[in-house]
Design a protein around this motif. Structure first.
Motif, PDB file in Angstrom:
ATOM      1  N   ILE A 123      91.743  41.791  42.100  1.00  0.00           N
ATOM      2  CA  ILE A 123      90.219  42.030  42.123  1.00  0.00           C
ATOM      3  C   ILE A 123      90.292  43.368  41.774  1.00  0.00           C
ATOM      4  N   ARG A 124      90.998  44.032  41.019  1.00  0.00           N
ATOM      5  CA  ARG A 124      90.688  45.346  40.347  1.00  0.00           C
ATOM      6  C   ARG A 124      89.353  45.689  38.822  1.00  0.00           C
ATOM      7  N   GLY A 125      89.368  44.759  37.948  1.00  0.00           N
ATOM      8  CA  GLY A 125      88.279  43.734  37.546  1.00  0.00           C
ATOM      9  C   GLY A 125      87.238  43.962  37.622  1.00  0.00           C
ATOM     10  N   LYS A 126      87.269  43.170  38.582  1.00  0.00           N
ATOM     11  CA  LYS A 126      85.232  42.995  39.033  1.00  0.00           C
ATOM     12  C   LYS A 126      85.408  44.838  40.336  1.00  0.00           C
ATOM     13  N   VAL A 127      85.779  45.371  40.432  1.00  0.00           N
ATOM     14  CA  VAL A 127      85.676  45.901  41.559  1.00  0.00           C
ATOM     15  C   VAL A 127      85.096  47.529  40.422  1.00  0.00           C
ATOM     16  N   LEU A 128      86.162  47.587  38.710  1.00  0.00           N
ATOM     17  CA  LEU A 128      85.444  48.441  37.795  1.00  0.00           C
ATOM     18  C   LEU A 128      84.291  47.736  37.451  1.00  0.00           C
ATOM     19  N   SER A 156      73.042  46.415  31.565  1.00  0.00           N
ATOM     20  CA  SER A 156      73.507  46.635  31.861  1.00  0.00           C
ATOM     21  C   SER A 156      74.527  46.593  32.979  1.00  0.00           C
ATOM     22  N   ILE A 157      73.322  46.367  33.877  1.00  0.00           N
ATOM     23  CA  ILE A 157      74.073  46.772  35.570  1.00  0.00           C
ATOM     24  C   ILE A 157      75.015  45.424  35.672  1.00  0.00           C
ATOM     25  N   PHE A 158      74.945  44.335  34.958  1.00  0.00           N
ATOM     26  CA  PHE A 158      75.559  43.010  35.078  1.00  0.00           C
ATOM     27  C   PHE A 158      76.606  43.189  34.351  1.00  0.00           C
ATOM     28  N   SER A 159      76.915  44.007  33.317  1.00  0.00           N
ATOM     29  CA  SER A 159      78.289  43.871  32.000  1.00  0.00           C
ATOM     30  C   SER A 159      79.184  44.076  32.716  1.00  0.00           C
ATOM     31  N   GLY A 160      79.187  45.347  33.031  1.00  0.00           N
ATOM     32  CA  GLY A 160      81.004  45.157  33.954  1.00  0.00           C
ATOM     33  C   GLY A 160      81.631  44.370  35.428  1.00  0.00           C
ATOM     34  N   LEU A 161      80.313  44.510  36.318  1.00  0.00           N
ATOM     35  CA  LEU A 161      80.961  43.100  36.783  1.00  0.00           C
ATOM     36  C   LEU A 161      81.092  41.877  36.538  1.00  0.00           C
ATOM     37  N   LEU A 162      80.664  41.161  35.812  1.00  0.00           N
ATOM     38  CA  LEU A 162      80.472  39.848  34.841  1.00  0.00           C
ATOM     39  C   LEU A 162      81.449  40.059  33.788  1.00  0.00           C
ATOM     40  N   PHE A 163      82.215  40.889  33.210  1.00  0.00           N
ATOM     41  CA  PHE A 163      83.342  40.628  32.220  1.00  0.00           C
ATOM     42  C   PHE A 163      84.536  40.936  33.094  1.00  0.00           C
ATOM     43  N   LEU A 175      62.326  43.804  11.597  1.00  0.00           N
ATOM     44  CA  LEU A 175      61.777  42.326  11.983  1.00  0.00           C
ATOM     45  C   LEU A 175      60.535  42.605  12.191  1.00  0.00           C
ATOM     46  N   ASN A 176      60.143  41.907  13.619  1.00  0.00           N
ATOM     47  CA  ASN A 176      59.346  42.557  14.397  1.00  0.00           C
ATOM     48  C   ASN A 176      59.593  42.746  15.726  1.00  0.00           C
ATOM     49  N   THR A 177      58.573  43.426  16.347  1.00  0.00           N
ATOM     50  CA  THR A 177      59.381  44.139  18.368  1.00  0.00           C
ATOM     51  C   THR A 177      59.845  42.826  18.602  1.00  0.00           C
ATOM     52  N   TYR A 178      60.188  42.016  18.523  1.00  0.00           N
ATOM     53  CA  TYR A 178      61.058  41.450  19.440  1.00  0.00           C
ATOM     54  C   TYR A 178      62.576  41.429  19.234  1.00  0.00           C
ATOM     55  N   ALA A 179      62.316  42.281  17.228  1.00  0.00           N
ATOM     56  CA  ALA A 179      64.399  42.419  17.504  1.00  0.00           C
ATOM     57  C   ALA A 179      64.665  43.168  18.487  1.00  0.00           C
ATOM     58  N   ILE A 180      63.760  44.229  18.700  1.00  0.00           N
ATOM     59  CA  ILE A 180      64.259  45.740  19.567  1.00  0.00           C
ATOM     60  C   ILE A 180      65.072  44.518  20.740  1.00  0.00           C
ATOM     61  N   TRP A 181      63.904  43.842  21.743  1.00  0.00           N
ATOM     62  CA  TRP A 181      64.417  43.266  23.188  1.00  0.00           C
ATOM     63  C   TRP A 181      65.518  42.418  22.840  1.00  0.00           C
ATOM     64  N   VAL A 182      66.168  41.512  22.196  1.00  0.00           N
ATOM     65  CA  VAL A 182      67.265  41.272  21.805  1.00  0.00           C
ATOM     66  C   VAL A 182      68.542  41.958  21.321  1.00  0.00           C
ATOM     67  N   SER A 183      68.596  43.116  20.536  1.00  0.00           N
ATOM     68  CA  SER A 183      69.089  44.421  20.276  1.00  0.00           C
ATOM     69  C   SER A 183      69.345  45.479  21.774  1.00  0.00           C
ATOM     70  N   THR A 184      68.385  45.068  21.846  1.00  0.00           N
ATOM     71  CA  THR A 184      68.649  46.325  23.939  1.00  0.00           C
ATOM     72  C   THR A 184      69.000  45.050  24.785  1.00  0.00           C
ATOM     73  N   ILE A 185      68.641  43.541  25.515  1.00  0.00           N
ATOM     74  CA  ILE A 185      69.667  43.282  25.872  1.00  0.00           C
ATOM     75  C   ILE A 185      71.122  42.565  25.476  1.00  0.00           C
ATOM     76  N   VAL A 186      71.200  42.633  24.613  1.00  0.00           N
ATOM     77  CA  VAL A 186      72.555  42.160  24.001  1.00  0.00           C
ATOM     78  C   VAL A 186      73.706  43.234  23.868  1.00  0.00           C
ATOM     79  N   PHE A 187      73.146  44.819  23.907  1.00  0.00           N
ATOM     80  CA  PHE A 187      74.040  45.850  24.341  1.00  0.00           C
ATOM     81  C   PHE A 187      74.062  46.283  25.765  1.00  0.00           C
ATOM     82  N   GLY A 188      73.234  45.758  26.108  1.00  0.00           N
ATOM     83  CA  GLY A 188      73.504  45.935  28.163  1.00  0.00           C
ATOM     84  C   GLY A 188      73.571  45.654  28.461  1.00  0.00           C
ATOM     85  N   ILE A 189      73.741  44.075  28.313  1.00  0.00           N
ATOM     86  CA  ILE A 189      74.868  43.252  28.825  1.00  0.00           C
ATOM     87  C   ILE A 189      76.343  43.143  28.467  1.00  0.00           C
ATOM     88  N   SER A 190      76.584  44.163  27.502  1.00  0.00           N
ATOM     89  CA  SER A 190      77.947  44.023  27.401  1.00  0.00           C
ATOM     90  C   SER A 190      78.846  45.132  27.558  1.00  0.00           C
TER      91      SER A 190
END
Length: 392
Positions: free
Chosen positions: A128-133, A256-263, A294-309
């Protein structure tokens, strides 16, 4: 898992404080700090780099302190000292003295971070180490969410140097969290290890050490630039308000809250190297998106993708360390690979600041960082196909 709940929560709070509030919140206060102190981008980049240099120096002491002192006392004292060094910054206007104080903050942060990660690695079962970390490192995400809302709010009610008020609040929160995390860390004390006497130089000739090291090195270089300059780049390139940039930063933190747990869960199933393929590919998308007009929607893509990983990478590096090397070597190996990581994260902000002052554009900077994360993706594919031999 239930028997480790207290230590998991305590470790989560430690990471939220020392890394989240002590380092990642800096990106939110940076624009106002730069404006109020009349600094150029190279100078504010140097302040960020000073923190990483302090972190680098702290790494050399982390294993010594971890093996010599009780973990709960070590973590409490260093968190208090980190908070004091941060709070002292609000009374200084010279960027060199600011850099020195933030360097001390980085020094204490390194000791806290490595100690708590080694603590978790030594007491939590491997299955369970990966999940806990993953859960633990998500503390940084909560801190980003908090800073993304606190800083714009403070700026809306404070007319002069609001970054100082925000920074004091973060310092006070670190002190409070230092007290709150103590019961959970005290719960497990049998992991304390005697100091191991051997030469660490031999690890520099082991391929598996460099597999971990190079992946962590690329992370250090790329993420340090992103978290330092993301808010400033968004405000400048898209001409958005501090409030909206705070919303972007908050979204990044929530993801990013879900990043570590998910992966971490994925890593427990398919292995750390294979998981890093997906993680670094997502990082490449996040960095490369900021190079496009690009327009500001691109920021949301960058933000979410960066955070989730993003926060999955430190936990996966810790996991790889425990997979490649015997548990008794965890704290020292982690310290050694973190030295490589810290060297690159120290170079990142000041180098990026210099490039910006020369080009007056963040596009070149993020093109460079996306190239590095793409290289890490390719290396992860190669390493995933090679057998792992545990070294005792």
């Amino acid at each position: 898992m239930k028997s480790y709940v207290k230590v998991i929560v305590a470790s989560f709070l430690v990471i939220l404080a020392c890394l989240g509030l002590g380092r990642f919140a800096f990106g939110m206060v940076l624009p106002n700090m730069q404006e109020s102190l009349l600094l150029n981008t190279t100078q504010v980049g140097f302040i960020g780099t000073a923190n990483f240099i302090g972190y680098l120096i702290g790494i050399f002491f982390a294993n010594i302190f971890y093996t010599k002192y009780n973990t709960h006392k070590l973590i409490f004292n260093t968190m208090i000292l980190q908070a004091l060094s941060m709070a002292s910054m609000v009374f200084i206007s010279n960027y060199l003295f600011l850099s020195l104080l933030y360097g001390f903050s980085g020094f204490f942060c390194a000791i806290v971070n490595i100690s708590i990660m080694a603590h978790i690695s030594n007491i939590v079962p491997k299955n369970i180490r990966g999940k806990v970390l993953g859960i633990v490192v998500s503390g940084s995400g909560i801190a980003i969410v908090l800073s993304g809302q606190i800083v714009p709010f403070i700026e809306s009610i404070t007319l002069e140097t609001p970054w100082k008020t925000s920074w004091l609040i973060f310092s006070i929160l670190i002190v409070l969290l230092a007290f709150l995390c103590q019961p959970g860390i005290k719960k497990h004390t049998k992991h304390e290890m005697p100091e191991i006497k051997f030469s660490s130089n031999k690890y520099f000739f082991i391929p598996s050490f460099w597999k971990i090291g190079v992946l962590y090195m690329i992370f250090g270089l790329s993420y340090s630039v992103f978290v330092t300059y993301f808010v400033k780049a968004v405000i400048e390139k898209y001409n958005v308000s501090t409030s909206l940039s705070g919303d972007f930063w908050t979204t990044l933190g929530l993801a990013s809250i879900f990043s570590g747990l998910l992966f971490g869960i994925v890593a427990d199933k398919i292995g750390a190297y294979k998981t890093l393929i997906f993680v670094y590919f997502l990082q490449t998308i996040a960095h490369f998106t900021l190079t496009l007009d690009l327009n500001t929607y691109a920021i949301w893509v960058s933000t979410i993708v960066f955070g989730i990983s993003i926060w999955s990478i430190p936990s996966l590096i810790v996991l790889l360390t425990s997979v490649h090397f015997d548990v008794k070597r965890t704290s020292q190996i982690l310290s050694l690979v973190t030295i490589i990581f810290a060297l690159c994260q120290a170079i990142g902000p000041v180098a990026a600041g210099y490039i910006y002052d020369k080009t007056n554009s963040f596009s070149t900077i993020f093109m460079i960082t996306s190239s590095f994360t793409l290289l890490a993706t390719i290396l992860s594919i190669i390493f995933s196909k090679q057998p792992i031999k545990k070294i005792h």
